[in-house]
Design a protein around this motif. Structure first.
Motif, PDB file in Angstrom:
ATOM      1  N   ALA A  72       0.814  -1.219   0.000  1.00 17.49           N
ATOM      2  CA  ALA A  72       0.000   0.000   0.000  1.00 17.49           C
ATOM      3  C   ALA A  72       0.847   1.269   0.000  1.00 17.49           C
ATOM      4  N   SER A  73       2.171   1.130   0.127  1.00 13.16           N
ATOM      5  CA  SER A  73       3.039   2.310   0.230  1.00 13.16           C
ATOM      6  C   SER A  73       2.899   3.268  -0.949  1.00 13.16           C
ATOM      7  N   PRO A  74       2.891   2.800  -2.217  1.00 18.52           N
ATOM      8  CA  PRO A  74       2.736   3.761  -3.324  1.00 18.52           C
ATOM      9  C   PRO A  74       1.468   4.596  -3.215  1.00 18.52           C
ATOM     10  N   MET A  75       0.381   3.969  -2.807  1.00 21.07           N
ATOM     11  CA  MET A  75      -0.868   4.711  -2.651  1.00 21.07           C
ATOM     12  C   MET A  75      -0.734   5.773  -1.561  1.00 21.07           C
ATOM     13  N   VAL A  76      -0.082   5.406  -0.440  1.00 16.53           N
ATOM     14  CA  VAL A  76       0.093   6.347   0.672  1.00 16.53           C
ATOM     15  C   VAL A  76       0.957   7.522   0.236  1.00 16.53           C
ATOM     16  N   ILE A  77       2.061   7.218  -0.446  1.00 19.11           N
ATOM     17  CA  ILE A  77       2.962   8.289  -0.890  1.00 19.11           C
ATOM     18  C   ILE A  77       2.228   9.236  -1.835  1.00 19.11           C
ATOM     19  N   LYS A 137       1.245  13.827   9.366  1.00 19.77           N
ATOM     20  CA  LYS A 137       1.127  12.871  10.463  1.00 19.77           C
ATOM     21  C   LYS A 137       1.046  11.446   9.919  1.00 19.77           C
ATOM     22  N   CYS A 138       0.322  11.275   8.830  1.00 21.01           N
ATOM     23  CA  CYS A 138       0.226   9.968   8.182  1.00 21.01           C
ATOM     24  C   CYS A 138       1.601   9.516   7.694  1.00 21.01           C
ATOM     25  N   PHE A 139       2.336  10.424   7.082  1.00 15.18           N
ATOM     26  CA  PHE A 139       3.660  10.081   6.577  1.00 15.18           C
ATOM     27  C   PHE A 139       4.588   9.675   7.724  1.00 15.18           C
ATOM     28  N   GLN A 140       4.500  10.384   8.848  1.00 13.84           N
ATOM     29  CA  GLN A 140       5.306  10.027  10.014  1.00 13.84           C
ATOM     30  C   GLN A 140       4.991   8.616  10.490  1.00 13.84           C
ATOM     31  N   ALA A 141       3.710   8.275  10.513  1.00 19.77           N
ATOM     32  CA  ALA A 141       3.316   6.945  10.973  1.00 19.77           C
ATOM     33  C   ALA A 141       3.845   5.852  10.049  1.00 19.77           C
ATOM     34  N   TRP A 142       3.975   6.157   8.759  1.00 22.47           N
ATOM     35  CA  TRP A 142       4.417   5.160   7.781  1.00 22.47           C
ATOM     36  C   TRP A 142       5.936   5.152   7.588  1.00 22.47           C
ATOM     37  N   ILE A 143       6.628   6.093   8.191  1.00 21.71           N
ATOM     38  CA  ILE A 143       8.071   6.229   7.953  1.00 21.71           C
ATOM     39  C   ILE A 143       8.821   4.940   8.260  1.00 21.71           C
ATOM     40  N   TYR A 144       8.406   4.236   9.334  1.00 18.57           N
ATOM     41  CA  TYR A 144       9.124   3.026   9.742  1.00 18.57           C
ATOM     42  C   TYR A 144       9.031   1.942   8.670  1.00 18.57           C
ATOM     43  N   THR A 145       7.975   1.977   7.863  1.00 20.79           N
ATOM     44  CA  THR A 145       7.732   0.944   6.851  1.00 20.79           C
ATOM     45  C   THR A 145       8.315   1.306   5.494  1.00 20.79           C
ATOM     46  N   ILE A 170       1.661  13.197  -1.199  1.00 23.65           N
ATOM     47  CA  ILE A 170       2.155  14.197  -2.158  1.00 23.65           C
ATOM     48  C   ILE A 170       1.012  15.070  -2.664  1.00 23.65           C
ATOM     49  N   THR A 171      -0.119  14.468  -2.948  1.00 21.75           N
ATOM     50  CA  THR A 171      -1.271  15.235  -3.437  1.00 21.75           C
ATOM     51  C   THR A 171      -1.698  16.281  -2.416  1.00 21.75           C
ATOM     52  N   SER A 172      -1.703  15.895  -1.147  1.00 25.80           N
ATOM     53  CA  SER A 172      -2.188  16.802  -0.101  1.00 25.80           C
ATOM     54  C   SER A 172      -1.214  17.924   0.207  1.00 25.80           C
ATOM     55  N   ILE A 173       0.095  17.686   0.040  1.00 29.63           N
ATOM     56  CA  ILE A 173       1.067  18.722   0.435  1.00 29.63           C
ATOM     57  C   ILE A 173       1.563  19.544  -0.747  1.00 29.63           C
ATOM     58  N   THR A 174       1.030  19.274  -1.948  1.00 26.17           N
ATOM     59  CA  THR A 174       1.454  20.061  -3.124  1.00 26.17           C
ATOM     60  C   THR A 174       0.301  20.824  -3.754  1.00 26.17           C
ATOM     61  N   ARG A 175      -0.788  20.974  -3.019  1.00 28.49           N
ATOM     62  CA  ARG A 175      -1.889  21.770  -3.557  1.00 28.49           C
ATOM     63  C   ARG A 175      -1.447  23.225  -3.703  1.00 28.49           C
ATOM     64  N   PRO A 176      -1.956  23.923  -4.722  1.00 28.52           N
ATOM     65  CA  PRO A 176      -1.569  25.334  -4.903  1.00 28.52           C
ATOM     66  C   PRO A 176      -1.821  26.160  -3.651  1.00 28.52           C
ATOM     67  N   THR A 177      -2.930  25.881  -3.002  1.00 30.55           N
ATOM     68  CA  THR A 177      -3.224  26.540  -1.729  1.00 30.55           C
ATOM     69  C   THR A 177      -3.340  25.459  -0.663  1.00 30.55           C
ATOM     70  N   LEU A 178      -2.391  25.459   0.255  1.00 31.94           N
ATOM     71  CA  LEU A 178      -2.371  24.403   1.257  1.00 31.94           C
ATOM     72  C   LEU A 178      -3.552  24.542   2.208  1.00 31.94           C
ATOM     73  N   ILE A 179      -4.184  23.424   2.494  1.00 34.17           N
ATOM     74  CA  ILE A 179      -5.268  23.368   3.481  1.00 34.17           C
ATOM     75  C   ILE A 179      -4.655  22.806   4.755  1.00 34.17           C
ATOM     76  N   LEU A 180      -4.561  23.641   5.816  1.00 36.81           N
ATOM     77  CA  LEU A 180      -3.787  23.275   7.000  1.00 36.81           C
ATOM     78  C   LEU A 180      -4.219  21.942   7.611  1.00 36.81           C
ATOM     79  N   PRO A 181      -5.529  21.683   7.856  1.00 35.93           N
ATOM     80  CA  PRO A 181      -5.893  20.384   8.441  1.00 35.93           C
ATOM     81  C   PRO A 181      -5.462  19.205   7.567  1.00 35.93           C
ATOM     82  N   GLU A 182      -5.618  19.364   6.256  1.00 38.65           N
ATOM     83  CA  GLU A 182      -5.217  18.280   5.359  1.00 38.65           C
ATOM     84  C   GLU A 182      -3.699  18.122   5.360  1.00 38.65           C
ATOM     85  N   LEU A 183      -2.969  19.240   5.387  1.00 34.30           N
ATOM     86  CA  LEU A 183      -1.508  19.174   5.440  1.00 34.30           C
ATOM     87  C   LEU A 183      -1.048  18.465   6.713  1.00 34.30           C
ATOM     88  N   GLN A 184      -1.645  18.838   7.835  1.00 33.62           N
ATOM     89  CA  GLN A 184      -1.272  18.209   9.096  1.00 33.62           C
ATOM     90  C   GLN A 184      -1.590  16.715   9.087  1.00 33.62           C
TER      91      GLN A 184
END
Length: 1031
Positions: free
Chosen positions: A188-193, A215-223, A197-211
């Motif tokens: 599932a890693s490609p889907m997560v990545i 946070k999701c990326f941090q949880a998956w870092i070990y994998t 990427i989609t959420s953190i590269t929006r032209p206008t960042l949405i803070l809750p979605e960015l956070q």
């Protein structure tokens, strides 16, 4: 929304009644006792099979508390009661949970409810996804597609993926199941990545979605693999980058910085990997934007961005220490920039030094400087292991190029560490008294801890700078001494002295010009001798830690140092003794100086006699240390010359104790204080008289040492010393008789007994024999049994049978008849006193320290005087064994371990002895079965799991020495009706017995016992069980 037709159908009144119970549990109107009762009722409701039927109606209830309980029930039932759930309904439950979750999100239910549902889905996947074939293949992608198609927003999908990674990471799985679930994360890693990427590269960042995305990326870092992480790094750096015409955005900067820190510390790129994709891009970014945080480094104005930037610098430093050490002078460029690596590395060190040297005081004005200290240790270690290799091809192969490069590198390194030392010396300086008076106690404590931590960092700096560092400190003090009176800056000088004191352990024990200057009158003599308690206290501490350094100095006066440096230090210390605020550090410093420099100070014994005569103004609590100091000097005298000064020191103390014992009975507290302080004084004197050379390190006894021992014995036989020891023993015996039940006095007696008794090789003129002391201890146990007395008894037993250091035989010598007679007389007394206490109901559970000390003492007696147990009065050994068997069921680990060790020693040595006849058979026939039953019950759950290894060792001894009895007893015990209830089946028990009896290998016995323990406790097949099997 799909209904749960396959779940139990509860009537609306039953559902409503349960919902009301939940609402009552969350109501503040009910008393605490009622709430505990309600909580217990709710737990009982969840245990019932019908609780499955509460999930749907509770999630549809308007009360958020009831909704949460519904989601929680789904998770609990899946995790705890899955075995009773119909297997054919698993797929229906999966679909129901996905739809319930989607509906809960879309209808705006609380985050805690949705989170619980995410956990429930993951818990279900952990149940049905593993296996072949899987009942939920590609479960992560499948679940995300299902939730996404229902209209779930991206931030909630990311929250679900966060829960997935966290729950799978901590799941209690073994073998193929664990590997299969880990593979599902990788799949599932490609889907997560892509989602991140989609959420953190929006032209206008949405803070809750960015956070959520980060946070999701941090949880998956070990994998995630390194190539999954690498594309995210430049995006994170972009998020941190401030707009050209504005400052940092704290809300986005901190979350991106946290993720980068996590990548550098806990991902596949940790430990220095990814220099071109992680280290160098960050260095380039720091060069461009790091200084923009500089205005935020003013005292008391550290904001969230500056704090996060400091954490990022520290994480980068820990991650890339070897890169920095290798490239601090490197001429290689970083691609895409006009600068060389050396420039970026030195810019990084410059930024880190700014944080290390933040203005203000740590713990009061700032919290960040301490975070940087650890880097300088890692950097110093890396500098020593760096390999010089680059740029050689650019210099026409000049043979000395490598040496030139290394010299250049160390020039830069030295400059960095010089700056670090200057900064740290300033940072450890205390404020003036007026400022300090406004500090809270916790601020003072934190600053003191910080000073100690800085001391560790200064040690690393010393390994780089060596004597240049001491030279800087001495030169700085000399400049300040040259200032007019009142402008020296004693706080500054105290900080310098603290730095010198902190690096003592790194300074070689050899002559040192800078330390010699420190203890000459030009420095030591210019320090204040009145007032200024802090700097004087620091100097006393400095003298104490450098006490062994004075052994490198000549004892004779020199033109530049008259009197000697050692006597300069002694004089400075003695001058501080009368002052109450400095008496304690001064006494400690004097003790350390005298202990380390006995021979050098022996010619000055007359001065110490004068010191002894002037002790009237020193508190009794510190007088013991001063007398220990004097005793240390006395020990360096010839034995016959020790007698008068020992007599002069000890007789007044004995007389004072005798007066206290015969004083008015109403002055209990005063008498108690006198007894304790005088016992501490005697302990100090005894310690001082003990020679510093460890007798155990003497591998041969020379004729000179034999002659010295005979000379010492003649001095001991002198009538004066015999009388002193007799008076001392009689006084101590009276103290023990009347005061041994007082905790403070018993502790003081314990320290005294440990100091005044010794092995033959460490004997002094004042040493008392072990046997009469052992008698005092046994009588004290009769009055009040404590772990203190039992520990003393343990020590004295060893002294009754001391090791023979110079024996030519490889066999241990047998105890002397006299020592065996002492044990035969006193062991029954000790057993009667101990078993009388431990035999009381609940006594062993309430006094684990006594149990541990008692069986520790019994173990020592079994090792040294085994025959003593078989000379006990009738019934005494049986009572001891019964107590030991009872102790094997205790829950306190150390008590149980001590008991196992004693029984192992007793059984092994008895079975191996040729002198005890049939004692082994009698012992095992009388007590073997109860011991074995206690061991097996311990495996099955009675004993703490942490003591399993000790029980296994005991079982191995019994089974190897008495296999026939073990076979019969194990079968009878395991299949008896009264054997403890466990998860072990009859087949598991038979396998266990067969393996133990058929095994001749301790390893196989251990493995069989470990396996039976896991089976009996229901831990077989769990990672928790196997992970703890070797505790």
């Amino acid at each position: 929304m799909s209904s749960g037709n396959f779940l139990p159908d509860l009537s609306p009144p039953d559902v409503q009644q349960a919902a009301q119970l939940i609402q009552q549990a969350y109501s503040s109107a009910h008393a605490q006792v009622d709430q505990r009762r309600i909580q217990q009722e709710l737990v009982e409701i969840q245990r019932r099979p019908e609780a499955w039927g509460l999930v749907v109606p509770f999630l549809e209830h308007p009360d958020p508390n009831v909704q949460f309980f519904g989601a929680h029930t789904a998770q609990v039932k899946i995790m705890r009661d899955w075995d009773s759930f119909p297997e054919e309904n698993a797929e229906h439950l999966r679909e129901l949970l996905l739809k319930l979750t989607s509906h809960s999100i879309l209808t705006g239910k609380g985050k805690v409810v949705c989170r619980k549902l995410f956990v429930a889905i993951t818990s279900l996947a952990l149940r049905i996804a593993p296996g072949s074939p899987s009942r939920w293949p590609d479960w992560i992608v499948s679940a995300v597609n299902s939730l996404s198609s229902s209209g779930m927003p991206p931030d909630q999908l990311l929250a679900f993926l966060t829960i997935v990674a966290e729950e799978v990471e901590t799941a209690d799985l073994l073998g193929s199941s664990k590997m299969q679930m880990h593979q599902s994360l990788l799949d599932a890693s490609p889907m997560v990545i892509q989602a991140v990427i989609t959420s953190i590269t929006r032209p206008t960042l949405i803070l809750p979605e960015l956070q959520s995305a980060l946070k999701c990326f941090q949880a998956w870092i070990y994998t995630l693999r390194a190539n999954d992480i690498t594309p995210i790094i430049p995006l994170l750096i972009t998020i941190m980058t401030p707009a050209p015409d504005s400052g940092f955005d704290e809300s986005t900067f901190s979350v991106a910085s946290d993720v980068l820190q996590e990548i550098m510390t806990r991902s596949s790129l940790a430990g220095g990997a990814g220099t071109s994709t992680l280290t160098e891009p960050l260095l380039v970014w720091l060069n461009a934007h790091g200084d923009r945080g500089e205005p935020r480094l003013l005292p008391g104005s550290i904001d969230g961005v500056s704090h996060s930037l400091c954490k990022l610098l520290v994480a980068l430093g820990d991650h890339s220490t070897m890169y920095f050490a290798s490239n601090i002078t490197s001429l290689k460029p970083i691609p895409g920039t006009p600068y060389r690596r050396a420039y970026f590395v030195q810019k990084f060190l410059h930024l880190l030094l700014k944080y290390t040297g933040l203005s203000g005081y740590y713990g009061v004005d700032e919290e960040e400087s301490e975070m940087t200290l650890g880097f300088w240790y890692l950097f110093q270690e890396s500098l020593w292991s760096v390999e010089y290799e680059d740029q050689a091809e650019d210099q026409d192969g000049i043979p000395s190029l490598l040496d030139v490069k290394e010299k250049e590198q160390w020039t830069v390194v030295n400059a960095v560490y010089v700056q670090l030392v200057e900064i740290l010396r300033r940072k450890v300086m205390w404020p003036d008294q007026r400022t300090l008076s406004y500090w809270a106690k916790d601020e003072v404590d934190r600053f003191q801890v910080y000073r100690r931590d800085v001391g560790d960092t200064l040690i690393n700096a010393y390994y780089i700078l060596r004597n240049d560092m001491l030279g800087y400190f001495l030169e700085d003090m000399q400049k300040r001494f040259a200032q007019p009176n009142g402008l020296q800056g004693w706080e500054e000088i105290e900080a310098t002295l603290h730095c010198i004191m902190s690096i003592q352990e790194a300074v070689p024990l050899e002559d040192n010009l800078f330390l010699a200057r420190l203890f000459e009158p030009d420095v030591l003599g210019r320090l204040p001798t009145s007032g200024q308690d802090r700097i004087r206290r620091t100097m006393l501490g400095l003298i104490a830690v450098y006490s062994t350094w004075f052994t490198t100095q000549t004892n004779a006066p020199t033109p530049t140092s008259t009197p000697s440096l050692l006597m300069n230090a002694i004089s400075y210390v003695v001058a501080a003794l009368p002052e109450p605020a400095l008496c304690l550090p001064a006494a400690n410093a004097l003790r350390d100086l005298c202990d380390a420099n006995r021979v050098a100070l022996a010619p000055h014994i007359g001065a110490f006699a004068e010191l002894h005569a002037g002790l009237s103004g020193i508190p009794d609590t510190e007088k013991s240390k001063v007398l220990q100091s004097i005793a240390s000097v006395i020990q360096a005298l010839p034995p016959e010359e020790e007698i008068p000064p020992i007599q002069a020191i000890v007789i007044p103390v004995i007389e004072k104790l005798a007066q206290a014992l015969h004083g008015p009975s109403q002055l209990v507290d005063e008498t108690r204080f006198i007894i304790i302080s005088q016992l501490q004084t005697l302990s100090g004197v005894a310690k001082g008289l003990t020679r510093t050379q460890d007798s155990l390190l003497i591998l041969d006894e020379s004729p000179e040492e034999r002659a010295e021992a005979e000379r010492l014995q003649r001095a001991r036989d002198d009538y004066t010393m015999v009388k002193v020891r007799e008076d001392l023993f009689n006084t101590i015996r009276n103290i023990a008789r009347y005061w041994s039940m007082d905790a403070g006095v018993s502790d003081a007696l314990s320290d005294f007994f440990r100091s005044i008794t010794s092995l033959p090789s460490d004997i002094t003129l004042l040493s008392l024999p072990a046997a009469p002391i052992f008698e005092i201890v046994c009588l004290a146990c009769q009055r009040q049994l404590t772990a203190v007395w039992l520990s003393l008894a343990n020590m004295l037993v060893i002294q009754l049978d001391p090791p023979t250091l110079f024996s030519t035989s490889t066999l241990k010598s047998t105890p002397s008849p006299e020592a065996l007679g002492v044990i035969s007389t006193l062991l029954p007394i000790l057993l009667e006193a101990s078993l009388g206490v431990l035999g009381q109901p609940g006594a062993m559970e309430a006094n684990p320290d006594i149990v541990q000390a008692f069986f520790g003492c019994m173990d020592t007696i079994a090792k040294h005087f085994l025959v003593g147990f078989y000379r006990l009065p009738p019934g005494a050994l049986d009572a001891l064994m019964q107590c030991a068997v009872t102790s094997l069921s205790l829950q306190e680990r150390y008590s149980l371990v001590a008991t196992c060790t004693f029984l192992e020693t007793l059984i092994r040595r008895t079975a191996s002895s040729d002198d005890l006849g049939d004692a082994s058979t009698i012992l095992i026939q009388g007590h073997g079965r109860p011991i074995l039953r206690a061991i097996l019950c311990g495996f099955a759950g009675v004993a703490p799991r942490s003591a399993t290894q000790n029980l296994i060792e005991l079982l191995s001894i019994v089974a190897s020495k008495f296999p026939a009895e073990t076979r019969t007893w194990m079968t009878d015990i395991l299949f008896a009706d009264d054997f403890v209830q466990s998860k072990a089946s009859p087949e598991a028990k038979r396998t266990f017995v067969k393996t133990i009896i058929g095994s001749r290998s301790p390893k196989k016995t251990r493995e069989a016992a470990q396996q039976f323990t896991l089976v009996a406790r229901g831990l077989e097949g769990t990672s928790f069980g196997y992970a703890s099997v070797n505790i």
